[in-house]
Design a protein around this motif. Sequence first.
Motif, PDB file in Angstrom:
ATOM      1  N   ASP A 153       0.807  -1.218   0.000  1.00  0.00           N
ATOM      2  CA  ASP A 153       0.000   0.000   0.000  1.00  0.00           C
ATOM      3  C   ASP A 153       0.843   1.272   0.000  1.00  0.00           C
ATOM      4  O   ASP A 153       0.379   2.323  -0.429  1.00  0.00           O
ATOM      5  CB  ASP A 153      -0.941   0.018   1.206  1.00  0.00           C
ATOM      6  CG  ASP A 153      -2.129  -0.915   1.033  1.00  0.00           C
ATOM      7  OD1 ASP A 153      -2.303  -1.461  -0.088  1.00  0.00           O
ATOM      8  OD2 ASP A 153      -2.889  -1.103   1.999  1.00  0.00           O
ATOM      9  N   LYS A 176      -3.176   8.368  -1.124  1.00  0.00           N
ATOM     10  CA  LYS A 176      -3.507   7.743   0.161  1.00  0.00           C
ATOM     11  C   LYS A 176      -4.419   8.683   0.939  1.00  0.00           C
ATOM     12  O   LYS A 176      -4.292   9.905   0.844  1.00  0.00           O
ATOM     13  CB  LYS A 176      -2.234   7.480   0.969  1.00  0.00           C
ATOM     14  CG  LYS A 176      -1.256   6.547   0.288  1.00  0.00           C
ATOM     15  CD  LYS A 176       0.035   6.440   1.082  1.00  0.00           C
ATOM     16  CE  LYS A 176       1.061   5.588   0.400  1.00  0.00           C
ATOM     17  NZ  LYS A 176       1.787   6.214  -0.654  1.00  0.00           N
ATOM     18  N   PHE A 210      -4.062   3.779   6.457  1.00  0.00           N
ATOM     19  CA  PHE A 210      -4.595   4.605   5.374  1.00  0.00           C
ATOM     20  C   PHE A 210      -5.225   3.694   4.324  1.00  0.00           C
ATOM     21  O   PHE A 210      -4.998   2.488   4.305  1.00  0.00           O
ATOM     22  CB  PHE A 210      -3.514   5.491   4.745  1.00  0.00           C
ATOM     23  CG  PHE A 210      -2.310   4.736   4.250  1.00  0.00           C
ATOM     24  CD1 PHE A 210      -2.308   4.091   3.031  1.00  0.00           C
ATOM     25  CD2 PHE A 210      -1.156   4.684   5.020  1.00  0.00           C
ATOM     26  CE1 PHE A 210      -1.201   3.400   2.586  1.00  0.00           C
ATOM     27  CE2 PHE A 210      -0.032   4.003   4.589  1.00  0.00           C
ATOM     28  CZ  PHE A 210      -0.061   3.360   3.370  1.00  0.00           C
ATOM     29  N   VAL A 267      -6.122   3.531  -0.088  1.00  0.00           N
ATOM     30  CA  VAL A 267      -5.371   3.926  -1.272  1.00  0.00           C
ATOM     31  C   VAL A 267      -6.247   3.989  -2.525  1.00  0.00           C
ATOM     32  O   VAL A 267      -7.343   3.439  -2.560  1.00  0.00           O
ATOM     33  CB  VAL A 267      -4.203   2.954  -1.522  1.00  0.00           C
ATOM     34  CG1 VAL A 267      -3.207   2.993  -0.389  1.00  0.00           C
ATOM     35  CG2 VAL A 267      -4.700   1.538  -1.742  1.00  0.00           C
TER      36      VAL A 267
END
Length: 189
Positions: free
Chosen positions: A76, A82, A101, A103
Amino acid sequence: MPMRVERRGHPLLILAMIAVVQLGMIGLAPASAAAQPIPAPTIGEIEVDSFDCETGVLEFHVGVTNLRHVANPANDFEFPFKWNYLTRFEGGGSAPTPNLFDVFNPPTSDSPYTGDVSITASLPTIAPGGATPPDPITSIELAAAVYHSPSEPPTDTTSTTFTVDCGGGSLIDALVAALKRLLRDILDG
């Protein structure tokens, strides 16, 4: 008495030389344009489109420019876009994005992408921990960033705080929202 100007050389030869020089210059322009790198991506302001107080479904969008596609990201951290959230609750608690987070990677056909990135996410509507009465959500802090390279800091970031106004706020409303969310989570998987 007028001066006589004497021509030297052949006029067609001079025209041919000018044409060769011009063609050479035109030929260089596309090569130098192709060698220029894609400008660093930028990001605009986050705009919240809707938030459903019962289900916790949040919809928002943010404009980006020059967001390039990353082929076969290994993890990621290699994605060019993000985003994350932090929900805050009435009793003072908070709940962050479960995976540090989330993406987005634009399709290859749209790279470099310029336009809106639309996001839909499910957020908790009551504070985790099972407090009695449950603490309802009061605000959502959203942040997003765009990257030119995964090994470098973001080229641009944005953030906003969305104040949630779900009205009611009674214990029954909070319990109904929690029950609906629990049922949706069970049905989703």
